[in-house]
Design an enzyme around this catalytic site. Structure first.
Site, PDB file in Angstrom:
ATOM      1  CB  SER A 279      -1.375  -8.435  24.618  1.00  7.72           C
ATOM      2  OG  SER A 279      -1.342  -7.151  24.220  1.00  7.72           O
ATOM      3  CE  LYS A 280      -2.314 -13.801  19.753  1.00  6.41           C
ATOM      4  NZ  LYS A 280      -2.157 -15.352  19.215  1.00  6.41           N
ATOM      5  NE  ARG A 281      -5.342  -6.240  18.455  1.00  4.54           N
ATOM      6  CZ  ARG A 281      -6.853  -6.114  18.361  1.00  4.54           C
ATOM      7  NH1 ARG A 281      -7.370  -5.652  19.445  1.00  4.54           N
ATOM      8  NH2 ARG A 281      -7.410  -6.408  17.255  1.00  4.54           N
TER       9      ARG A 281
END
Ligand code: GLU
Length: 494
Positions: A252-254
Site C-alpha cells: 500500500s502507498k502508505r
C-alpha cells in the site's frame, strides 16, 4: 491454440507496480507461447476513471518495455478496448441472459439493502443479496420497468452446492455457492460492473489465459457461472500472489511507494525494476537472480510461479538496480545520466528558475541539487522552527500529504491554491505553514520556489518525500488515526 493474455487496469490514480507485475507475467506467458498480449482499459467506474491516468498507464508500461499488440491506443480487431466504449455490446449480452432467465431485475432500495446487510452481519452470516426481487412476477417486473423505476440487473446463483474450478497454479479450488453473492451485473445507470464486463470482454477478445492477482480468486464462481450461462468456454486461470509490504499486508502507498512513476523518477532502470518484479513471483530454472524479460519469457513456466506472498523490499530492489547500473558500459551509463538528469525537458524547466538567481555558473549545482538528485536525509532537527513545534510540523506534513493524495492535477497554481486554503483552514500563517514543506521537499528551509520544485519533481517523488519526512517523527498508529480524523474534519470545509 493461439495464446492470448491481457492486462486490464482501471485508470484510477497512479499506475501501480502491481499492474506492472501482472503485465510482465501476462506478457512473458504470451511471449513464451508465441501468442498475443493485449491491453484493455476497465473504466466502467466513470467517476473514478480519468484519461490522464490512462495516459500514464500507457506511458509507464511502455517505459518498462512491455508492449501490447492490441489496445485502445494501437487498435486491433477485437476493439474497442475501452470498456466505456462497449456499452452496446454489454446491453446486447445482458438482454440475452435476461431472455434466458439467468439474470433478473432488482428494484430494492439502498435502504432495504442496508437493512438486509446489517441483519446478516448481526447473525454473523456472509453478507449477500437475499433474493427478494426473484419473487416478483413477470407482470410486476414489466410494470415497474415501464414506470421507469430505477433498477439494477443481478445474476442468479445456485442456492446450494459448490463451484469447483481449476487454478493452474493452485490446483482445484472449491467455493460453496452460499458464499457467492447475486452480483449486480448492470448498474442503475446502465453501466456494467467489472464482473460482467470482464467475462464478456475476455470471451469476445478471445483471451485464452487469465493471469491476475489472487484477490480475484473468490470472484471466479461468478465468472464461471456467467461463462456457463453464455455457453462459452472459460479461459484458463492463474491467480498470482499479491505484492506485500514488509509487515505482510497488501502493498500500500502508505508504507511503500507504489506508483511506477515513482521508481522511474527516482532513477531506477526499467530493466532492473522488471527483473525485480519478475523475482517477486518467479524463479529461473537455474535460480539466478539477474535475468532479462526475454530470458524470463523463454523459460516461462506457470509451475515455477511461487504462491507465497512476495515482500516488496526496497533495499533489495536498490541492490539489484545497482547491479544493473554497474554492468552498464561507461558510454551507456553516461547516456542514461544525460537522459535522466540533463535532458532538454529538465533544462527548460530549470533555466527560468535559476537564471535570475545566480551570478556565477558554479552556483547552479548547489541550487538545484535536491531537484536533480535525492534531497538530504532528514532528522527531527531539520524541522526546528521558532514558531512551530513538532506536532504542528507533523500536522502540516500529514494534511498536505493527504490533500495531495486526492488531488489529481499537478499544476503550480492548483498546488498553490490548495496549500493556501489548507493553511487558512488550519489557521496558520502561510509562511509558517510552508516551512515544513520546504524542508520535506528540498531538505532545507530555503530553496527555489516550493511549488515550482514540486512540479519539477512530479507527484510521485513529492508525495514520497513528504511521507518520508513524517517518518522522521515516528508517529504512532494511534497518532496517525488522529491525524487522519483531523484532516477529514478539516477537508470538509476546504
Ligand atoms: N480491472 C481489474 C483490476 O484492475 C482487472 C482484474 C482482472 O484481471 O480480471 O484489478
Amino acid at each position: 491454440m493461439n495464446v492470448r493474455t491481457r492486462i486490464a487496469p482501471s485508470p484510477t490514480g497512479d499506475p501501480h507496480v502491481g499492474t506492472a507485475y501482472m503485465a510482465l507475467f501476462n506478457w512473458a506467458f504470451a511471449r513464451h507461447h508465441g501468442g498475443e498480449f493485449i491491453l484493455r482499459i476497465e473504466d466502467t467506474d466513470a467517476a473514478r476513471s480519468s484519461s490522464e491516468s490512462e495516459a500514464v498507464i500507457f506511458e509507464s508500461l511502455r517505459w518498462l518495455g512491455l508492449e501490447w499488440s492490441e489496445g485502445p491506443d494501437v487498435g486491433g480487431q477485437y476493439g474497442p478496448y475501452r470498456q466505456s466504449e462497449r456499452r452496446e455490446i454489454y446491453r446486447e449480452h445482458i438482454n440475452h441472459l435476461l431472455d434466458a432467465g439467468h439474470v433478473f431485475q432488482c428494484f430494492c432500495s439502498k435502504l432495504r439493502l442496508d437493512e438486509v446487510r446489517q441483519a446478516q452481519q448481526k447473525r454473523k452470516e456472509t453478507t449477500r443479496y437475499d433474493g427478494f426481487c426473484l419473487n416478483l412476477s413477470v407482470e410486476e417486473v414489466a410494470e415497474k420497468v415501464s414506470a421507469g423505476e430505477p433498477h439494477v440487473i443481478r445474476m442468479k446463483v445456485p442456492s446450494e452446492g459448490r463451484c469447483v474450478f481449476v487454478d493452474e497454479l493452485r490446483g482445484e479450488v472449491s467455493i460453496p455457492y452460499e458464499q457467492v453473492d447475486m452480483q449486480v451485473l448492470i448498474k442503475a445507470d446502465g453501466m456494467p460492473t467489472y464482473h460482467f464486463a470482464v467475462v464478456v470482454d475476455d470471451h469476445l477478445m478471445k483471451i485464452t489465459h487469465i493471469l491476475r492477482g489472487e484477490e480475484w480468486i473468490n470472484s471466479v464462481p461468478k465468472h464461471k457461472l456467467l461463462f456457463e450461462y453464455f455457453g462459452w468456454p472459460m479461459p484458463k486461470m492463474v491467480h498470482l500472489p499479491l505484492l506485500r509490504n514488509p509487515d505482510q499486508s497488501k502493498l500500500s502507498k502508505r508504507k511503500n511507494p507504489t506508483s511506477i512513476t515513482y521508481y522511474r523518477d527516482d532513477g531506477f532502470l526499467p530493466e532492473a525494476l522488471l527483473n525485480y518484479l519478475a523475482l517477486m513471483g518467479w524463479s529461473m530454472p537455474d535460480e539466478r537472480e539477474i535475468f532479462s524479460k526475454d530470458e524470463m519469457a523463454q523459460a516461462f513456466d506457470v509451475s515455477r510461479i511461487s504462491v507465497r506472498g512476495p515482500i516488496f523490499d526496497q533495499t533489495k530492489l536498490r541492490w539489484l538496480n545497482g547491479q544493473y547500473i554497474r554492468a552498464l558500459s561507461a558510454q551507456d551509463f553516461s547516456q542514461r545520466v544525460v537522459d535522466f538528469v540533463l535532458n532538454q525537458d529538465h533544462l527548460s524547466q530549470l533555466i527560468p528558475l535559476v537564471q535570475p538567481r545566480v551570478e556565477r555558473l558554479s552556483e547552479l549545482a548547489p541550487l538545484v541539487d535536491y531537484l536533480v538528485g535525492t534531497r538530504k536525509t532528514l532528522t527531527e532537527e531539520d524541522f526546528t522552527h521558532n514558531k512551530l513545534g513538532p506536532e504542528e510540523v507533523v500536522r502540516v506534513l500529514h494534511h498536505v500529504g493527504a490533500a495531495l493524495e486526492q488531488h489529481t492535477t499537478w499544476a503550480r497554481d492548483d498546488l498553490f491554491v490548495l496549500c493556501q486554503s489548507l493553511a487558512e483552514a488550519m489557521e496558520m500563517k502561510f509562511r509558517d505553514f510552508l516551512f515544513p514543506l520546504f524542508v520535506g521537499i528540498g531538505g532545507r528551509p530555503v530553496t527555489l520556489d516550493l511549488f515550482d520544485s514540486m512540479v519539477f519533481l512530479g507527484s510521485s517523488i513529492s508525495r514520497a518525500r513528504l511521507r518520508e519526512a513524517i517518518e522522521v517523527f515516528s508517529v504512532s498508529g494511534k497518532g496517525r488515526k488522529q491525524l487522519d480524523k483531523s484532516y477529514e474534519a478539516l477537508s470538509r470545509n476546504l
